[in-house]
Design an enzyme around this catalytic site. Sequence first.
Site, short mmCIF file in Angstrom:
data_model
loop_
_atom_site.label_atom_id
_atom_site.label_comp_id
_atom_site.label_asym_id
_atom_site.label_seq_id
_atom_site.Cartn_x
_atom_site.Cartn_y
_atom_site.Cartn_z
CE LYS A 57 -4.27 -1.36 -5.15
NZ LYS A 57 -4.27 -1.74 -3.27
NE ARG A 87 3.39 -4.69 -3.98
CZ ARG A 87 2.38 -3.49 -3.79
NH1 ARG A 87 2.13 -2.15 -4.51
NH2 ARG A 87 1.78 -3.19 -2.67
NE ARG A 126 -1.29 9.03 2.89
CZ ARG A 126 -0.69 7.02 2.62
NH1 ARG A 126 -2.36 6.65 2.48
NH2 ARG A 126 0.51 7.77 2.22
NE ARG A 182 4.24 8.23 4.51
CZ ARG A 182 3.88 6.81 3.95
NH1 ARG A 182 3.44 6.31 5.08
NH2 ARG A 182 4.16 6.88 2.60
NE ARG A 208 3.65 6.38 -2.75
CZ ARG A 208 3.11 6.60 -1.67
NH1 ARG A 208 3.12 8.64 -1.34
NH2 ARG A 208 2.33 5.85 -1.09
#
Length: 218
Positions: free
Chosen positions: A13, A88, A127, A160, A171
């Site tokens: 997004k 949020r 990533r 990471r 998450r």
Amino acid sequence: MRVVFLGAPGVGKGTQADRVTSKFNIVKISTGDLLREAVRNQTPLGREAKSYMDQGKLVPDSVVIGLVRNKLADPSSRNGFVLDGFPRTVAQAEELGKVLASTHRQLDRVVNFQVSREDVIKRLSGRRSCPKCQATFHADFAPSKKGAACDRCGETLVQRSDDRPEAIETRLKVYEEQTAPLIRYYRDQQLLSELDGSGPVEAVFEALSKVLTPYGTT
Ligand SMILES: [Zn+2]
């Protein structure tokens, strides 16, 4: 045009928000950017935020909302904005509504980007970043020309810890639990548009533009 983008981490997004800002000549408001800027410029809210960050604590809602309020009062947001990463929670959404109402504005649309769990895991787990020069890559979508080493400096790339598949599952679960009430809140206000965020960036942007075009001049 005044819009909010909702979606789990890794749905793309942020990229879509950047495109929307240039197409419709509006500003992107990201709370991450606002926090960094306020800390850098040592504004009163920035100094307050830093005192929490230095202690390893979450920056409280009152500070985040203060930053958003200041940004919304800024002439740069007069032509419209896209909020990315805020609100949020329902409490933040209610505060946002009050801030906008105090300047006789309201949201035009809230777009919820939907991407399958497998897609999000694929995007995030690919990533890679360089521990030396901080360059970022993606194993599938933007690989380093040097494979497992950094294009720029040759250092070995790392993943990471929160981009590992198990961490991503956690998450996503946290995100879904946290935002389900927010999605209901905006659906009840008839502001919510669901958007399929899978597929190429270009195709998603085309679908998004169709949703947003009616609000282009507000
Ligand atoms: Zn590097």
